[in-house]
Design a protein around this motif. Structure first.
Motif, PDB file in Angstrom:
ATOM      1  N   GLU A 108     -30.044 -23.554 -29.358  1.00 51.85           N
ATOM      2  CA  GLU A 108     -29.657 -22.540 -30.343  1.00 51.85           C
ATOM      3  C   GLU A 108     -28.331 -21.895 -29.980  1.00 51.85           C
ATOM      4  O   GLU A 108     -28.049 -21.610 -28.820  1.00 51.85           O
ATOM      5  CB  GLU A 108     -30.744 -21.470 -30.448  1.00 51.85           C
ATOM      6  CG  GLU A 108     -32.073 -21.995 -30.968  1.00 51.85           C
ATOM      7  CD  GLU A 108     -33.133 -20.909 -31.061  1.00 51.85           C
ATOM      8  OE1 GLU A 108     -32.769 -19.718 -30.958  1.00 51.85           O
ATOM      9  OE2 GLU A 108     -34.312 -21.251 -31.227  1.00 51.85           O
ATOM     10  N   GLY A 109     -27.512 -21.653 -30.996  1.00 62.27           N
ATOM     11  CA  GLY A 109     -26.228 -21.002 -30.801  1.00 62.27           C
ATOM     12  C   GLY A 109     -25.105 -22.005 -30.617  1.00 62.27           C
ATOM     13  O   GLY A 109     -25.272 -23.211 -30.794  1.00 62.27           O
ATOM     14  N   ILE A 110     -23.940 -21.482 -30.265  1.00 58.63           N
ATOM     15  CA  ILE A 110     -22.761 -22.325 -30.066  1.00 58.63           C
ATOM     16  C   ILE A 110     -22.988 -23.247 -28.874  1.00 58.63           C
ATOM     17  O   ILE A 110     -23.519 -22.834 -27.845  1.00 58.63           O
ATOM     18  CB  ILE A 110     -21.525 -21.444 -29.805  1.00 58.63           C
ATOM     19  CG1 ILE A 110     -21.219 -20.594 -31.044  1.00 58.63           C
ATOM     20  CG2 ILE A 110     -20.301 -22.302 -29.465  1.00 58.63           C
ATOM     21  CD1 ILE A 110     -20.118 -19.603 -30.831  1.00 58.63           C
ATOM     22  N   GLU A 111     -22.573 -24.484 -29.029  1.00 57.08           N
ATOM     23  CA  GLU A 111     -22.712 -25.437 -27.930  1.00 57.08           C
ATOM     24  C   GLU A 111     -21.622 -25.211 -26.891  1.00 57.08           C
ATOM     25  O   GLU A 111     -20.443 -25.128 -27.235  1.00 57.08           O
ATOM     26  CB  GLU A 111     -22.628 -26.872 -28.454  1.00 57.08           C
ATOM     27  CG  GLU A 111     -23.806 -27.286 -29.305  1.00 57.08           C
ATOM     28  CD  GLU A 111     -23.743 -28.762 -29.687  1.00 57.08           C
ATOM     29  OE1 GLU A 111     -22.864 -29.469 -29.128  1.00 57.08           O
ATOM     30  OE2 GLU A 111     -24.549 -29.187 -30.515  1.00 57.08           O
ATOM     31  N   PRO A 112     -21.975 -25.129 -25.612  1.00 53.02           N
ATOM     32  CA  PRO A 112     -20.958 -25.013 -24.568  1.00 53.02           C
ATOM     33  C   PRO A 112     -20.089 -26.260 -24.533  1.00 53.02           C
ATOM     34  O   PRO A 112     -20.517 -27.352 -24.930  1.00 53.02           O
ATOM     35  CB  PRO A 112     -21.792 -24.888 -23.281  1.00 53.02           C
ATOM     36  CG  PRO A 112     -23.157 -24.496 -23.733  1.00 53.02           C
ATOM     37  CD  PRO A 112     -23.341 -25.116 -25.087  1.00 53.02           C
ATOM     38  N   MET A 130     -27.978 -20.969 -25.651  1.00 50.96           N
ATOM     39  CA  MET A 130     -27.554 -21.917 -24.620  1.00 50.96           C
ATOM     40  C   MET A 130     -26.620 -21.240 -23.617  1.00 50.96           C
ATOM     41  O   MET A 130     -26.759 -21.413 -22.406  1.00 50.96           O
ATOM     42  CB  MET A 130     -26.895 -23.137 -25.263  1.00 50.96           C
ATOM     43  CG  MET A 130     -27.894 -24.070 -25.932  1.00 50.96           C
ATOM     44  SD  MET A 130     -27.130 -25.561 -26.627  1.00 50.96           S
ATOM     45  CE  MET A 130     -26.357 -24.873 -28.085  1.00 50.96           C
ATOM     46  N   TYR A 131     -25.665 -20.450 -24.129  1.00 52.75           N
ATOM     47  CA  TYR A 131     -24.806 -19.690 -23.233  1.00 52.75           C
ATOM     48  C   TYR A 131     -25.613 -18.672 -22.429  1.00 52.75           C
ATOM     49  O   TYR A 131     -25.362 -18.453 -21.245  1.00 52.75           O
ATOM     50  CB  TYR A 131     -23.717 -18.970 -24.023  1.00 52.75           C
ATOM     51  CG  TYR A 131     -22.488 -19.803 -24.284  1.00 52.75           C
ATOM     52  CD1 TYR A 131     -21.641 -20.170 -23.244  1.00 52.75           C
ATOM     53  CD2 TYR A 131     -22.167 -20.214 -25.572  1.00 52.75           C
ATOM     54  CE1 TYR A 131     -20.513 -20.931 -23.479  1.00 52.75           C
ATOM     55  CE2 TYR A 131     -21.040 -20.981 -25.819  1.00 52.75           C
ATOM     56  CZ  TYR A 131     -20.213 -21.333 -24.765  1.00 52.75           C
ATOM     57  OH  TYR A 131     -19.101 -22.082 -25.000  1.00 52.75           O
ATOM     58  N   SER A 178     -21.716  -9.609 -18.275  1.00 53.49           N
ATOM     59  CA  SER A 178     -20.925  -9.533 -19.500  1.00 53.49           C
ATOM     60  C   SER A 178     -21.189 -10.751 -20.379  1.00 53.49           C
ATOM     61  O   SER A 178     -21.297 -10.639 -21.610  1.00 53.49           O
ATOM     62  CB  SER A 178     -19.434  -9.438 -19.171  1.00 53.49           C
ATOM     63  OG  SER A 178     -19.142  -8.235 -18.486  1.00 53.49           O
ATOM     64  N   LEU A 179     -21.302 -11.924 -19.756  1.00 51.44           N
ATOM     65  CA  LEU A 179     -21.622 -13.132 -20.519  1.00 51.44           C
ATOM     66  C   LEU A 179     -22.990 -13.014 -21.171  1.00 51.44           C
ATOM     67  O   LEU A 179     -23.189 -13.409 -22.329  1.00 51.44           O
ATOM     68  CB  LEU A 179     -21.594 -14.351 -19.601  1.00 51.44           C
ATOM     69  CG  LEU A 179     -20.278 -14.697 -18.907  1.00 51.44           C
ATOM     70  CD1 LEU A 179     -20.448 -15.962 -18.076  1.00 51.44           C
ATOM     71  CD2 LEU A 179     -19.158 -14.867 -19.904  1.00 51.44           C
ATOM     72  N   ILE A 180     -23.954 -12.488 -20.404  1.00 47.46           N
ATOM     73  CA  ILE A 180     -25.310 -12.325 -20.928  1.00 47.46           C
ATOM     74  C   ILE A 180     -25.313 -11.383 -22.127  1.00 47.46           C
ATOM     75  O   ILE A 180     -25.930 -11.670 -23.165  1.00 47.46           O
ATOM     76  CB  ILE A 180     -26.256 -11.823 -19.817  1.00 47.46           C
ATOM     77  CG1 ILE A 180     -26.508 -12.948 -18.805  1.00 47.46           C
ATOM     78  CG2 ILE A 180     -27.573 -11.321 -20.409  1.00 47.46           C
ATOM     79  CD1 ILE A 180     -27.308 -12.519 -17.588  1.00 47.46           C
ATOM     80  N   ILE A 228     -25.859 -10.692 -27.999  1.00 49.71           N
ATOM     81  CA  ILE A 228     -25.354 -10.128 -29.248  1.00 49.71           C
ATOM     82  C   ILE A 228     -25.181 -11.218 -30.299  1.00 49.71           C
ATOM     83  O   ILE A 228     -25.510 -11.037 -31.477  1.00 49.71           O
ATOM     84  CB  ILE A 228     -24.019  -9.394 -29.006  1.00 49.71           C
ATOM     85  CG1 ILE A 228     -24.264  -8.098 -28.212  1.00 49.71           C
ATOM     86  CG2 ILE A 228     -23.324  -9.069 -30.329  1.00 49.71           C
ATOM     87  CD1 ILE A 228     -22.999  -7.429 -27.737  1.00 49.71           C
ATOM     88  N   ASN A 229     -24.665 -12.376 -29.873  1.00 52.47           N
ATOM     89  CA  ASN A 229     -24.366 -13.467 -30.804  1.00 52.47           C
ATOM     90  C   ASN A 229     -25.517 -14.457 -30.959  1.00 52.47           C
ATOM     91  O   ASN A 229     -25.375 -15.447 -31.682  1.00 52.47           O
ATOM     92  CB  ASN A 229     -23.121 -14.209 -30.338  1.00 52.47           C
ATOM     93  CG  ASN A 229     -21.858 -13.391 -30.486  1.00 52.47           C
ATOM     94  OD1 ASN A 229     -21.264 -13.337 -31.554  1.00 52.47           O
ATOM     95  ND2 ASN A 229     -21.444 -12.738 -29.414  1.00 52.47           N
TER      96      ASN A 229
END
Length: 211
Positions: free
Chosen positions: A97-101, A33-34, A21-23, A28-29
């Motif tokens: 890339e993307g939101i930082e954890p 990094m996530y 689900s996380l993947i 999608i977003n």
């Protein structure tokens, strides 16, 4: 009749379902990094499964309701897939890339450098385990060693938080749980707590980061 089983097998594939689900959400977003963190977690859980049981469902696993009787993949093919997944996950984590954890990363609190150390150390460990098999790749091992970016202290350990650390981290995220309901020596309660945390992580990951 359907029987609910609470055992290692069920825990492995329940965790894989949550990680999938996380993947899906990360893809999608375009949060690479996530995505990489989730892939590294998936690689680790898959390696645990193959080390415990040998041949296990992998290529057709966790595809309900389309596949209810997944094939058991050969141990060697699962190891090969895990090694590839580690490298893919590492590249995604390193992409920036993307939101930082952040605090929602319950292993390294968003420290991507530590995730890369984990990827390298984990991969080297697996190569050591398969050193007598046809999967062993000396060139890949040499490349890892030349990179020289492995665990260097206890703080780098791929280790789930202790209850006190984890509760503080979850409280910071607005997730409150009564510690009196958790008994340290009660494995069943700890597992329920872990599953509850995963459920929260899956359903609130992006809402938390984007609020």
């Amino acid at each position: 009749d359907d029987v609910l089983m609470n055992n290692d097998w069920g825990d492995v594939y329940l965790t894989q379902t949550n990680i999938n689900s996380l993947i899906d959400q990360a893809e999608i977003n375009n949060d690479r990094m996530y995505l990489g963190i989730a892939q590294l977690m998936q690689a680790y859980i898959s390696s645990v499964a193959v080390d415990l049981w040998g041949d296990v469902p992998y290529s057709e696993a966790i595809q309900l309701p389309e596949i209810v009787g997944p094939v058991f993949d050969a141990q060697e093919s699962v190891y090969a897939a895990v090694l590839d997944l580690i490298e893919t996950g590492k590249q995604n984590v390193a992409s920036g890339e993307g939101i930082e954890p952040g605090a929602d990363d319950l292993f390294y609190a968003g420290n991507t450098s530590k995730w890369i150390k984990f990827a390298n150390s984990f991969k080297l460990k697996l190569y050591n385990q398969i050193r007598l098999s046809s999967l062993y790749d000396q060139t890949a091992v040499n490349s890892l060693i030349s990179e020289n970016n492995f665990f260097s202290s206890n703080s780098d350990d791929f280790e789930f938080k202790t209850q006190s650390d984890l509760l503080k981290q979850l409280n910071d995220m607005g997730f409150v749980i009564n510690i009196e309901n958790i008994k340290v020596n009660n494995v069943d309660q700890i597992q329920k707590f872990y599953n509850k945390m995963l459920h929260y992580f899956k359903n609130n990951l992006y809402n938390f980061k984007k609020c």
